[in-house]
Design a protein around this motif. Sequence first.
Motif, PDB file in Angstrom:
ATOM      1  N   CYS A 226     -32.889 133.466 -46.777  1.00  0.00           N
ATOM      2  CA  CYS A 226     -31.467 133.112 -46.708  1.00  0.00           C
ATOM      3  C   CYS A 226     -31.120 132.863 -45.247  1.00  0.00           C
ATOM      4  CB  CYS A 226     -30.630 134.238 -47.289  1.00  0.00           C
ATOM      5  SG  CYS A 226     -28.848 133.956 -47.242  1.00  0.00           S
ATOM      6  N   VAL A 227     -30.466 131.733 -45.008  1.00  0.00           N
ATOM      7  CA  VAL A 227     -30.055 131.354 -43.666  1.00  0.00           C
ATOM      8  C   VAL A 227     -28.538 131.405 -43.578  1.00  0.00           C
ATOM      9  CG1 VAL A 227     -30.114 129.573 -41.898  1.00  0.00           C
ATOM     10  CG2 VAL A 227     -32.053 129.841 -43.459  1.00  0.00           C
ATOM     11  N   VAL A 228     -28.034 132.061 -42.548  1.00  0.00           N
ATOM     12  CA  VAL A 228     -26.597 132.143 -42.315  1.00  0.00           C
ATOM     13  C   VAL A 228     -26.250 131.194 -41.176  1.00  0.00           C
ATOM     14  CG1 VAL A 228     -24.647 133.653 -41.810  1.00  0.00           C
ATOM     15  CG2 VAL A 228     -26.668 134.559 -42.995  1.00  0.00           C
ATOM     16  N   SER A 229     -25.292 130.310 -41.418  1.00  0.00           N
ATOM     17  CA  SER A 229     -24.903 129.351 -40.391  1.00  0.00           C
ATOM     18  C   SER A 229     -23.386 129.342 -40.246  1.00  0.00           C
ATOM     19  CB  SER A 229     -25.417 127.954 -40.740  1.00  0.00           C
ATOM     20  OG  SER A 229     -24.869 127.516 -41.972  1.00  0.00           O
ATOM     21  N   GLY A 230     -22.935 128.874 -39.064  1.00  0.00           N
ATOM     22  CA  GLY A 230     -21.503 128.794 -38.824  1.00  0.00           C
ATOM     23  C   GLY A 230     -21.099 129.582 -37.601  1.00  0.00           C
ATOM     24  N   SER A 231     -19.794 129.840 -37.507  1.00  0.00           N
ATOM     25  CA  SER A 231     -19.237 130.527 -36.348  1.00  0.00           C
ATOM     26  C   SER A 231     -19.408 132.035 -36.519  1.00  0.00           C
ATOM     27  CB  SER A 231     -17.751 130.175 -36.206  1.00  0.00           C
ATOM     28  OG  SER A 231     -17.179 130.872 -35.127  1.00  0.00           O
ATOM     29  N   ILE A 232     -20.367 132.590 -35.811  1.00  0.00           N
ATOM     30  CA  ILE A 232     -20.757 133.996 -35.979  1.00  0.00           C
ATOM     31  C   ILE A 232     -20.794 134.676 -34.631  1.00  0.00           C
ATOM     32  CG2 ILE A 232     -22.574 135.559 -36.739  1.00  0.00           C
ATOM     33  CD1 ILE A 232     -23.525 133.224 -38.580  1.00  0.00           C
ATOM     34  N   PHE A 233     -20.124 135.807 -34.542  1.00  0.00           N
ATOM     35  CA  PHE A 233     -20.249 136.648 -33.353  1.00  0.00           C
ATOM     36  C   PHE A 233     -21.445 137.575 -33.505  1.00  0.00           C
ATOM     37  CE2 PHE A 233     -19.227 138.827 -29.615  1.00  0.00           C
ATOM     38  CZ  PHE A 233     -19.110 140.193 -29.855  1.00  0.00           C
ATOM     39  N   ARG A 234     -21.494 138.241 -34.642  1.00  0.00           N
ATOM     40  CA  ARG A 234     -22.618 139.115 -34.964  1.00  0.00           C
ATOM     41  C   ARG A 234     -22.649 139.331 -36.465  1.00  0.00           C
ATOM     42  NH1 ARG A 234     -21.451 143.967 -32.297  1.00  0.00           N
ATOM     43  NH2 ARG A 234     -20.882 145.042 -34.211  1.00  0.00           N
ATOM     44  N   ILE A 235     -23.857 139.579 -36.996  1.00  0.00           N
ATOM     45  CA  ILE A 235     -23.997 139.930 -38.409  1.00  0.00           C
ATOM     46  C   ILE A 235     -24.340 141.403 -38.508  1.00  0.00           C
ATOM     47  CG2 ILE A 235     -25.181 139.480 -40.585  1.00  0.00           C
ATOM     48  CD1 ILE A 235     -25.835 136.690 -39.566  1.00  0.00           C
ATOM     49  N   ASN A 236     -23.538 142.132 -39.234  1.00  0.00           N
ATOM     50  CA  ASN A 236     -23.815 143.547 -39.455  1.00  0.00           C
ATOM     51  C   ASN A 236     -24.852 143.676 -40.572  1.00  0.00           C
ATOM     52  OD1 ASN A 236     -22.002 144.377 -37.413  1.00  0.00           O
ATOM     53  ND2 ASN A 236     -20.299 144.151 -38.836  1.00  0.00           N
ATOM     54  N   ASN A 237     -24.497 144.286 -41.678  1.00  0.00           N
ATOM     55  CA  ASN A 237     -25.454 144.427 -42.777  1.00  0.00           C
ATOM     56  C   ASN A 237     -25.756 143.092 -43.452  1.00  0.00           C
ATOM     57  OD1 ASN A 237     -25.439 147.169 -42.372  1.00  0.00           O
ATOM     58  ND2 ASN A 237     -25.259 147.638 -44.565  1.00  0.00           N
ATOM     59  N   MET A 238     -27.004 142.945 -43.879  1.00  0.00           N
ATOM     60  CA  MET A 238     -27.422 141.830 -44.727  1.00  0.00           C
ATOM     61  C   MET A 238     -28.092 142.436 -45.957  1.00  0.00           C
ATOM     62  SD  MET A 238     -28.935 139.177 -41.880  1.00  0.00           S
ATOM     63  CE  MET A 238     -28.557 137.672 -42.798  1.00  0.00           C
ATOM     64  N   ALA A 239     -28.046 141.712 -47.050  1.00  0.00           N
ATOM     65  CA  ALA A 239     -28.558 142.312 -48.282  1.00  0.00           C
ATOM     66  C   ALA A 239     -28.937 141.229 -49.287  1.00  0.00           C
ATOM     67  CB  ALA A 239     -27.531 143.249 -48.903  1.00  0.00           C
ATOM     68  N   TRP A 240     -29.691 141.665 -50.275  1.00  0.00           N
ATOM     69  CA  TRP A 240     -29.959 140.869 -51.474  1.00  0.00           C
ATOM     70  C   TRP A 240     -29.437 141.641 -52.684  1.00  0.00           C
ATOM     71  CZ3 TRP A 240     -31.666 135.954 -51.667  1.00  0.00           C
ATOM     72  CH2 TRP A 240     -32.240 135.435 -50.506  1.00  0.00           C
ATOM     73  N   TYR A 241     -28.710 140.944 -53.512  1.00  0.00           N
ATOM     74  CA  TYR A 241     -28.237 141.467 -54.789  1.00  0.00           C
ATOM     75  C   TYR A 241     -28.829 140.603 -55.896  1.00  0.00           C
ATOM     76  CZ  TYR A 241     -24.564 144.282 -52.556  1.00  0.00           C
ATOM     77  OH  TYR A 241     -23.875 145.216 -51.822  1.00  0.00           O
ATOM     78  N   ARG A 242     -28.775 141.107 -57.118  1.00  0.00           N
ATOM     79  CA  ARG A 242     -29.208 140.293 -58.241  1.00  0.00           C
ATOM     80  C   ARG A 242     -28.316 140.562 -59.445  1.00  0.00           C
ATOM     81  NH1 ARG A 242     -35.067 143.183 -59.580  1.00  0.00           N
ATOM     82  NH2 ARG A 242     -34.239 145.121 -60.487  1.00  0.00           N
ATOM     83  N   GLN A 243     -28.279 139.559 -60.312  1.00  0.00           N
ATOM     84  CA  GLN A 243     -27.492 139.679 -61.538  1.00  0.00           C
ATOM     85  C   GLN A 243     -28.286 139.071 -62.684  1.00  0.00           C
ATOM     86  OE1 GLN A 243     -23.514 138.050 -61.350  1.00  0.00           O
ATOM     87  NE2 GLN A 243     -22.868 139.288 -63.103  1.00  0.00           N
TER      88      GLN A 243
END
Length: 119
Positions: free
Chosen positions: A21-38
Motif C-alpha cells: 500500500c502506497v500513501v501519497s499526498g500532503s503528509i507531515f507524518r504517518i502515525n500508525n499504519m495497518a491492514w484490515y480485512r472484511q
Amino acid sequence: VQLQAFGGGLVQAGGSLRLSCVVSGSIFRINNMAWYRQAPGKQRELVADITSGGRVNYADSVKGRFTISRDNAKNTVDLQMNSLKPEDTADYYCYADVLHNALFRRDYWGQGTKVTVSS
C-alpha cells in the motif's frame, strides 16, 4: 491523501501473497499504519498494525503466518502473507493515521484488494 493497495489475487491454501500500500499526498507524518480485512457477511477486522517506530501487533488468527512492515521514507506498508488458509479469504484494506500538521490528523483507507484462498 490517497492510499493505493496492490497485490491481491487467487492462491491455493498453503501459498503466499504480498500486499503493498502506497500513501501519497500532503503528509507531515504517518502515525500508525495497518491492514484490515472484511470477509463476506462479516465485520471488518484488524489483521495487523505497525507504529511509526516499528512496533507491530497481529490478530491471533494470523500470528506466525503474516508479517507487516513499513518504509517511512516511501510511505508504504506491506503485508507478507504465508501459509494462507481459506478462512483468510477477504477484501483487505490498508489504513493510515496521517498527521497533516502539528494539530490536524485524519484516518485514511485504501480501496481494498481481494484475496481469495482456495482449498
